[in-house]
Write a protein that holds these residues in place. Structure first.
Motif, PDB file in Angstrom:
ATOM      1  N   ARG A 219       0.656  -1.178  -0.092  1.00 29.11           N
ATOM      2  CA  ARG A 219       0.020  -0.037   0.083  1.00 29.11           C
ATOM      3  C   ARG A 219       0.873   1.064  -0.033  1.00 29.11           C
ATOM      4  NH1 ARG A 219      -3.046   1.183   4.186  1.00 29.11           N
ATOM      5  NH2 ARG A 219      -1.742   0.238   5.908  1.00 29.11           N
ATOM      6  N   PHE A 220       2.059   1.172   0.767  1.00 28.46           N
ATOM      7  CA  PHE A 220       2.907   2.420   0.742  1.00 28.46           C
ATOM      8  C   PHE A 220       4.123   2.115   0.078  1.00 28.46           C
ATOM      9  CE2 PHE A 220       1.544   3.816   5.239  1.00 28.46           C
ATOM     10  CZ  PHE A 220       0.199   3.886   4.921  1.00 28.46           C
ATOM     11  N   THR A 221       4.478   3.267  -0.589  1.00 32.13           N
ATOM     12  CA  THR A 221       5.962   3.260  -1.347  1.00 32.13           C
ATOM     13  C   THR A 221       6.934   4.402  -0.981  1.00 32.13           C
ATOM     14  OG1 THR A 221       4.639   2.183  -3.272  1.00 32.13           O
ATOM     15  CG2 THR A 221       6.833   3.088  -3.876  1.00 32.13           C
ATOM     16  N   ILE A 222       8.067   3.766  -0.479  1.00 33.86           N
ATOM     17  CA  ILE A 222       9.148   4.946  -0.232  1.00 33.86           C
ATOM     18  C   ILE A 222       9.943   5.048  -1.322  1.00 33.86           C
ATOM     19  CG2 ILE A 222      10.598   2.930   0.669  1.00 33.86           C
ATOM     20  CD1 ILE A 222      11.219   5.089   3.054  1.00 33.86           C
ATOM     21  N   SER A 223      10.441   6.301  -1.524  1.00 36.16           N
ATOM     22  CA  SER A 223      11.310   6.623  -2.511  1.00 36.16           C
ATOM     23  C   SER A 223      12.037   7.878  -2.183  1.00 36.16           C
ATOM     24  CB  SER A 223      10.298   6.928  -3.897  1.00 36.16           C
ATOM     25  OG  SER A 223       9.794   8.087  -3.777  1.00 36.16           O
ATOM     26  N   ARG A 224      13.093   8.047  -2.910  1.00 39.00           N
ATOM     27  CA  ARG A 224      14.059   9.274  -2.599  1.00 39.00           C
ATOM     28  C   ARG A 224      14.476   9.816  -3.709  1.00 39.00           C
ATOM     29  NH1 ARG A 224      18.361   6.790   0.905  1.00 39.00           N
ATOM     30  NH2 ARG A 224      19.369   8.909   0.731  1.00 39.00           N
ATOM     31  N   ASN A 225      14.747  11.176  -3.935  1.00 40.20           N
ATOM     32  CA  ASN A 225      15.464  11.894  -4.694  1.00 40.20           C
ATOM     33  C   ASN A 225      16.763  12.608  -4.181  1.00 40.20           C
ATOM     34  OD1 ASN A 225      16.163  13.784  -6.715  1.00 40.20           O
ATOM     35  ND2 ASN A 225      14.325  14.120  -7.744  1.00 40.20           N
ATOM     36  N   ASN A 226      17.647  12.154  -4.388  1.00 37.22           N
ATOM     37  CA  ASN A 226      18.936  12.406  -3.722  1.00 37.22           C
ATOM     38  C   ASN A 226      19.309  13.916  -4.425  1.00 37.22           C
ATOM     39  OD1 ASN A 226      19.060  10.195  -2.070  1.00 37.22           O
ATOM     40  ND2 ASN A 226      20.705   8.927  -3.159  1.00 37.22           N
ATOM     41  N   ALA A 227      19.118  14.063  -5.813  1.00 42.23           N
ATOM     42  CA  ALA A 227      19.451  15.536  -6.332  1.00 42.23           C
ATOM     43  C   ALA A 227      18.726  16.362  -5.536  1.00 42.23           C
ATOM     44  CB  ALA A 227      19.100  15.418  -7.632  1.00 42.23           C
ATOM     45  N   LYS A 228      17.460  16.138  -5.023  1.00 43.22           N
ATOM     46  CA  LYS A 228      16.560  17.313  -4.470  1.00 43.22           C
ATOM     47  C   LYS A 228      16.583  17.222  -2.930  1.00 43.22           C
ATOM     48  CE  LYS A 228      13.157  17.665  -7.855  1.00 43.22           C
ATOM     49  NZ  LYS A 228      11.698  17.583  -8.363  1.00 43.22           N
ATOM     50  N   ASN A 229      17.646  16.084  -2.674  1.00 40.92           N
ATOM     51  CA  ASN A 229      17.732  16.072  -0.938  1.00 40.92           C
ATOM     52  C   ASN A 229      16.439  15.805  -0.214  1.00 40.92           C
ATOM     53  OD1 ASN A 229      20.264  15.985   0.199  1.00 40.92           O
ATOM     54  ND2 ASN A 229      19.866  17.976   1.339  1.00 40.92           N
ATOM     55  N   SER A 230      15.683  14.704  -0.984  1.00 39.31           N
ATOM     56  CA  SER A 230      14.232  14.809  -0.524  1.00 39.31           C
ATOM     57  C   SER A 230      14.015  13.247  -0.293  1.00 39.31           C
ATOM     58  CB  SER A 230      13.313  15.484  -1.176  1.00 39.31           C
ATOM     59  OG  SER A 230      13.523  16.680  -1.382  1.00 39.31           O
ATOM     60  N   LEU A 231      13.012  12.937   0.641  1.00 37.65           N
ATOM     61  CA  LEU A 231      12.628  11.426   0.752  1.00 37.65           C
ATOM     62  C   LEU A 231      11.185  11.533   0.524  1.00 37.65           C
ATOM     63  CD1 LEU A 231      13.182   8.571   1.979  1.00 37.65           C
ATOM     64  CD2 LEU A 231      12.359   9.674   4.119  1.00 37.65           C
ATOM     65  N   TYR A 232      10.314  10.632   0.091  1.00 35.69           N
ATOM     66  CA  TYR A 232       9.028  10.607  -0.074  1.00 35.69           C
ATOM     67  C   TYR A 232       8.198   9.287   0.619  1.00 35.69           C
ATOM     68  CZ  TYR A 232      10.324  13.983  -3.436  1.00 35.69           C
ATOM     69  OH  TYR A 232      11.159  15.005  -3.960  1.00 35.69           O
ATOM     70  N   LEU A 233       6.952   9.491   0.610  1.00 40.10           N
ATOM     71  CA  LEU A 233       6.191   8.295   1.122  1.00 40.10           C
ATOM     72  C   LEU A 233       4.790   8.223   0.422  1.00 40.10           C
ATOM     73  CD1 LEU A 233       6.262   5.587   2.778  1.00 40.10           C
ATOM     74  CD2 LEU A 233       4.936   6.794   4.692  1.00 40.10           C
ATOM     75  N   GLN A 234       4.623   7.543  -0.709  1.00 40.67           N
ATOM     76  CA  GLN A 234       3.295   7.543  -1.130  1.00 40.67           C
ATOM     77  C   GLN A 234       2.544   6.432  -0.476  1.00 40.67           C
ATOM     78  OE1 GLN A 234       2.046   9.375  -3.936  1.00 40.67           O
ATOM     79  NE2 GLN A 234       0.074   8.329  -3.437  1.00 40.67           N
ATOM     80  N   MET A 235       1.428   6.859  -0.069  1.00 39.86           N
ATOM     81  CA  MET A 235       0.291   6.155   0.715  1.00 39.86           C
ATOM     82  C   MET A 235      -0.847   6.160   0.209  1.00 39.86           C
ATOM     83  SD  MET A 235       1.430   7.462   4.583  1.00 39.86           S
ATOM     84  CE  MET A 235       0.593   9.131   4.262  1.00 39.86           C
ATOM     85  N   ASP A 236      -1.336   4.715  -0.299  1.00 38.56           N
ATOM     86  CA  ASP A 236      -2.575   4.442  -0.953  1.00 38.56           C
ATOM     87  C   ASP A 236      -3.352   3.474   0.103  1.00 38.56           C
ATOM     88  OD1 ASP A 236      -0.632   4.149  -3.851  1.00 38.56           O
ATOM     89  OD2 ASP A 236      -1.610   6.031  -3.079  1.00 38.56           O
ATOM     90  N   GLY A 237      -4.526   3.447  -0.293  1.00 40.12           N
ATOM     91  CA  GLY A 237      -5.334   2.569   0.292  1.00 40.12           C
ATOM     92  C   GLY A 237      -5.414   2.634   1.896  1.00 40.12           C
ATOM     93  N   LEU A 238      -5.274   3.991   2.390  1.00 40.58           N
ATOM     94  CA  LEU A 238      -5.554   4.357   3.815  1.00 40.58           C
ATOM     95  C   LEU A 238      -6.582   3.966   4.361  1.00 40.58           C
ATOM     96  CD1 LEU A 238      -3.820   8.031   3.178  1.00 40.58           C
ATOM     97  CD2 LEU A 238      -2.597   6.129   4.553  1.00 40.58           C
ATOM     98  N   SER A 239      -6.160   3.531   5.668  1.00 43.36           N
ATOM     99  CA  SER A 239      -7.145   3.019   6.688  1.00 43.36           C
ATOM    100  C   SER A 239      -7.371   3.867   8.006  1.00 43.36           C
ATOM    101  CB  SER A 239      -7.202   1.489   7.040  1.00 43.36           C
ATOM    102  OG  SER A 239      -6.202   1.336   7.460  1.00 43.36           O
ATOM    103  N   ALA A 240      -8.208   3.655   8.822  1.00 44.23           N
ATOM    104  CA  ALA A 240      -8.188   4.604  10.275  1.00 44.23           C
ATOM    105  C   ALA A 240      -6.838   4.041  10.977  1.00 44.23           C
ATOM    106  CB  ALA A 240      -9.229   4.062  10.725  1.00 44.23           C
TER     107      ALA A 240
END
Length: 123
Positions: A67-88
């Motif tokens: 459901r979740f996907t972690i990714s990063r963009n080192n050129a932007k010095n950034s980290l991401y977390l895409q969260m789908d199918g969220l529940s309570a």
């Protein structure tokens, strides 16, 4: 001074999606293992996902796998977390964290932390 600043949290209905971002300042994340952790009501802080410095290796909690996907963009010095199918059960404060030493997984100690961003999922 090394800092991590999270953004992208908010309120969403069950089944919805959010994308969290974390921007680092004061250092370059390209050689750091990065991770997302969360503090949910009534539970201890848990590791959600980690990603190696190159992005080639990831580690997910069973509760978010698929459901979740972690990714990063080192050129932007950034980290991401895409969260789908969220529940309570995903409601909580989400933290970005960094680790410089060898080894990259949720079980390791992460010494650098952001202040967190709130995610609220209504059912």
């Amino acid at each position: 001074q090394a800092q991590l600043v999270e953004s992208g949290g908010g309120s969403v209905q069950a089944g919805g999606s959010l994308r969290l971002s974390c921007v680092a300042s004061g250092y370059t994340i390209s050689t750091y293992c990065m991770g997302w952790f969360r503090q949910t009501p009534g539970k201890e802080r848990e590791g959600v996902a980690t990603i190696s410095a190159s992005g080639g290796s990831t580690d997910y909690a069973d509760s978010v796998e698929g459901r979740f996907t972690i990714s990063r963009n080192n050129a932007k010095n950034s980290l991401y977390l895409q969260m789908d199918g969220l529940s309570a059960e995903d409601t909580g404060v989400y933290y970005c964290a960094a680790r410089y030493r060898t080894g990259c997984a949720r079980a390791y100690i992460f010494p650098i932390w952001g202040h967190g961003t709130q995610v609220t999922v209504s059912s």
